[in-house]
Write a protein that holds these residues in place. Sequence first.
Motif, short mmCIF file in Angstrom:
data_model
loop_
_atom_site.label_atom_id
_atom_site.label_comp_id
_atom_site.label_asym_id
_atom_site.label_seq_id
_atom_site.Cartn_x
_atom_site.Cartn_y
_atom_site.Cartn_z
N SER A 147 86.48 -17.75 1.32
CA SER A 147 86.89 -17.01 0.14
C SER A 147 85.80 -16.03 -0.27
N SER A 175 89.86 -17.91 4.83
CA SER A 175 90.60 -17.63 3.59
C SER A 175 89.93 -16.51 2.81
N THR A 176 89.67 -15.40 3.48
CA THR A 176 88.91 -14.32 2.86
C THR A 176 89.44 -12.97 3.29
N THR A 177 88.78 -11.93 2.82
CA THR A 177 89.19 -10.57 3.11
C THR A 177 87.99 -9.65 3.06
N LEU A 181 91.08 -7.20 -3.92
CA LEU A 181 92.30 -7.96 -4.19
C LEU A 181 93.01 -7.47 -5.46
N CYS A 281 92.92 -19.23 8.08
CA CYS A 281 93.55 -19.18 6.77
C CYS A 281 94.79 -20.05 6.75
N ILE A 288 94.17 -15.53 -1.53
CA ILE A 288 93.95 -14.45 -0.56
C ILE A 288 95.01 -14.63 0.53
N ASP A 291 98.13 -12.53 5.29
CA ASP A 291 98.10 -11.24 5.97
C ASP A 291 96.74 -10.56 5.89
N LYS A 292 95.93 -10.94 4.90
CA LYS A 292 94.57 -10.42 4.85
C LYS A 292 93.75 -10.93 6.03
N SER A 293 93.96 -12.18 6.41
CA SER A 293 93.27 -12.73 7.58
C SER A 293 93.77 -12.09 8.86
N GLN A 295 94.72 -9.05 9.13
CA GLN A 295 94.05 -7.75 9.20
C GLN A 295 92.61 -7.90 9.69
N LEU A 296 91.93 -8.94 9.24
CA LEU A 296 90.57 -9.19 9.72
C LEU A 296 90.57 -9.42 11.23
#
Length: 349
Positions: A147, A175-177, A181, A281, A288, A291-293, A295-296
Amino acid sequence: MAGGAASIAAVAAVAGITAVRRRVGPPVPDAGRREDFESMEFDRGCVVASGDGVPLAVREVGPLEAPLTVVFVHGYCLRMECWHYQRRELARRWGDDVRMVFYDQRGHGRSGDVSPDECDIARLGIDLADVIRAVAPRGPLVLVGHSMGGMSVLAAIRQFPDAVAERVVGVALMSTTAAGLARTGLGRNLQNPAVDAFRLAVRTAPGAVQFGRGVVRGVIAPVLRAASFGTAVSPALEAFAEQMIHDTSVVTMVNFLQALELHDELEALPVIADTATLVLCGDDDWVIPFDKSEQLADALPHAEMVRVRRAGHLVQLEFPDEVNDALDRLVQRARDGRVRAEPTRRTVG
């Protein structure tokens, strides 16, 4: 002072603050009732002074001269004990080959409180670099961030790219971006005039802060609690997670919100493009979103992407076995010099 408190309370009432989703279903056996979630307190510890003087509480396990050091960085409104299951199981798996370092981020846990001006992601990245310089100044490193801790890892990588090239052999982003946000996840769920009013009070009417704590905690804490787990977990584990949120200063809660919403560490991703990476994630994470993961992982050609079915935001506590296995694979890749992960996409849980 009283007027400021009344204004905050009035705004909260207009906002219609209510508790968010609750899991329903049959009672869950309290398998965690015998867990000592505070056992990390007995590990070897020290206090590291950050560059601007904030004391950072540190714990570690494993030999000082271990060939590899893994640094764990916790998330928003948590503390180092959120890695309880990783500390216990991975210490057993890795033995004397790996030293694990844990610390409380500024404003959290046993580390020092901070002013509003000191609550930003770039500063957290500098704190991570300070901890590394103090307790792990030599040898290869694996950085593990959950996070806001993942954002701290990326901030350190962006600001100190030469150190990454020299020492960092693995990175786990859980679990981050890499970017803000404001319009999704936690930012969207906390678009609330009560929070905005409290932010203003922190900066302009400090005397009103004490009166507004309960109101704002009633906005932020229910969102975090409800998002912690995607499945029904043991009452002891749920109570432990709730206690970490409750113990976090409300001023810390509010002052870091804008940092979470607006941070941008995308420049860090090319720096670790040729590093062994893990992106993990839960697919029921709405702090979060998953879909943010994705993208990572798309931006990191050598990343292993792990999707944990039904997991909420505190995936390392909810599905510790799956997280431990993924971290173990990352460390083995880092130790063997294998950058690319095979397979690169997994679904577990």
